[in-house]
Design an enzyme around this catalytic site. Structure first.
Site, PDB file in Angstrom:
ATOM      1  N   LYS A 130      35.826  33.527  38.352  1.00 20.08           N
ATOM      2  CA  LYS A 130      35.944  32.778  39.601  1.00 20.08           C
ATOM      3  C   LYS A 130      34.933  31.638  39.612  1.00 20.08           C
ATOM      4  O   LYS A 130      33.729  31.860  39.440  1.00 20.08           O
ATOM      5  CB  LYS A 130      35.663  33.690  40.789  1.00 20.08           C
ATOM      6  CG  LYS A 130      36.904  34.320  41.386  1.00 20.08           C
ATOM      7  CD  LYS A 130      36.506  35.084  42.627  1.00 20.08           C
ATOM      8  CE  LYS A 130      37.695  35.365  43.507  1.00 20.08           C
ATOM      9  NZ  LYS A 130      37.298  36.171  44.691  1.00 20.08           N
TER      10      LYS A 130
HETATM   11  O1  G3P Z   1      39.351  37.026  48.137  1.00 18.07           O
HETATM   12  C1  G3P Z   1      38.488  36.384  48.998  1.00 18.07           C
HETATM   13  C2  G3P Z   1      37.878  37.320  49.949  1.00 18.07           C
HETATM   14  O2  G3P Z   1      37.081  38.264  49.316  1.00 18.07           O
HETATM   15  C3  G3P Z   1      37.184  36.722  51.105  1.00 18.07           C
HETATM   16  O3  G3P Z   1      37.554  37.487  52.153  1.00 18.07           O
HETATM   17  O4  G3P Z   1      37.369  38.510  54.343  1.00 18.07           O
HETATM   18  O5  G3P Z   1      35.312  37.681  53.176  1.00 18.07           O
HETATM   19  O6  G3P Z   1      36.967  36.079  54.107  1.00 18.07           O
HETATM   20  P1  G3P Z   1      36.740  37.431  53.525  1.00 18.07           P
END
Ligand code: G3P
Length: 221
Positions: free
Chosen positions: A84
């Protein structure tokens, strides 16, 4: 649309794979930190051994050389590692270098169509628009997925796959599928919620009650 799990929790990943519906995993430093102080390499290698498909793991450097060096190291850990790289100008350059070395990149923290376009042109294997985080600031996150899918579809030479990320609830999964996202990466709780319907639960109980009324309690095949 394929489903990835957005977690670094090994038990949750094992369950998703046993279900036969999870073919990949995405992690990030925040998700890894939720697992406590771990041996990062060992954790990534364990996840890679459980999951049949790509496992995204993120670099921490922010400069081009640092990102490329970290990515080269991560890519040695297992065959299905995907690196990533954040959607910055340095990230575009690093992505281009890594693509030339056949190291797969998931271009992450994507919040605009232009970022997704540059990801594709630089040779990223995946781009991850963060739907929930756009919703959080009052924008329509799924609109970004729609726009990226539409732009990519106009240019068949673009092979970058769209991962709908930062998924917060089952409705997001439905919309991602309707819009043509290649993949949705979902937290474990959302995966569990996807199968839930109160009428299914009521129906299962009622079928058993009706059966037992006639056949006798506890009587099975
Ligand atoms: O895949 C991206 C993710 O991990 C971010 O999710 O819920 O932290 O915005 P969030």
């Amino acid at each position: 649309m394929r489903l990835f799990l957005d977690t670094a929790n090994v038990e949750h990943i094992r369950h998703g794979v046993r279900l036969g519906v999870v073919t990949g995993v995405t992690t990030n430093p925040s998700l890894v930190s939720k697992e406590g102080k771990v041996d990062y390499k060992r954790l990534v290698q364990e996840i890679c051994s459980i999951v049949p498909g790509p496992v995204s793991t993120e670099v921490l450097s922010q400069d081009v050389n640092g990102m490329v060096a970290e990515a080269r190291e991560l890519a040695k850990w297992a065959k299905n590692v995907v690196v990533k790289i954040p959607a910055t100008i340095e990230g575009v350059e690093a992505t281009h270098q890594l693509a030339r070395e056949n190291i797969k990149v998931n271009f992450t923290l994507c919040f605009s169509v232009n970022q997704a376009l540059l990801a594709a042109l630089a040779g990223a294997a995946y781009v991850s628009p963060f739907v929930g985080r756009l919703d959080d600031i009052g924008e329509y996150g799924m609109g970004l997925v729609k726009d990226i899918v539409e732009v990519y579809q106009k240019y068949p030479y673009i092979k970058t796959e769209v991962i709908a990320a930062s998924i917060r609830h089952p409705r997001h999964c439905v919309e991602a599928a309707q819009l043509g996202a290649h993949i949705a990466t979902v937290p474990y709780q959302v995966l569990v919620q996807m199968i839930k319907h109160p009428l299914t639960d009521v129906g299962v109980v009622r079928f058993l009650e009706d059966w037992e009324k006639v056949m006798g309690k506890g009587k099975r095949l």
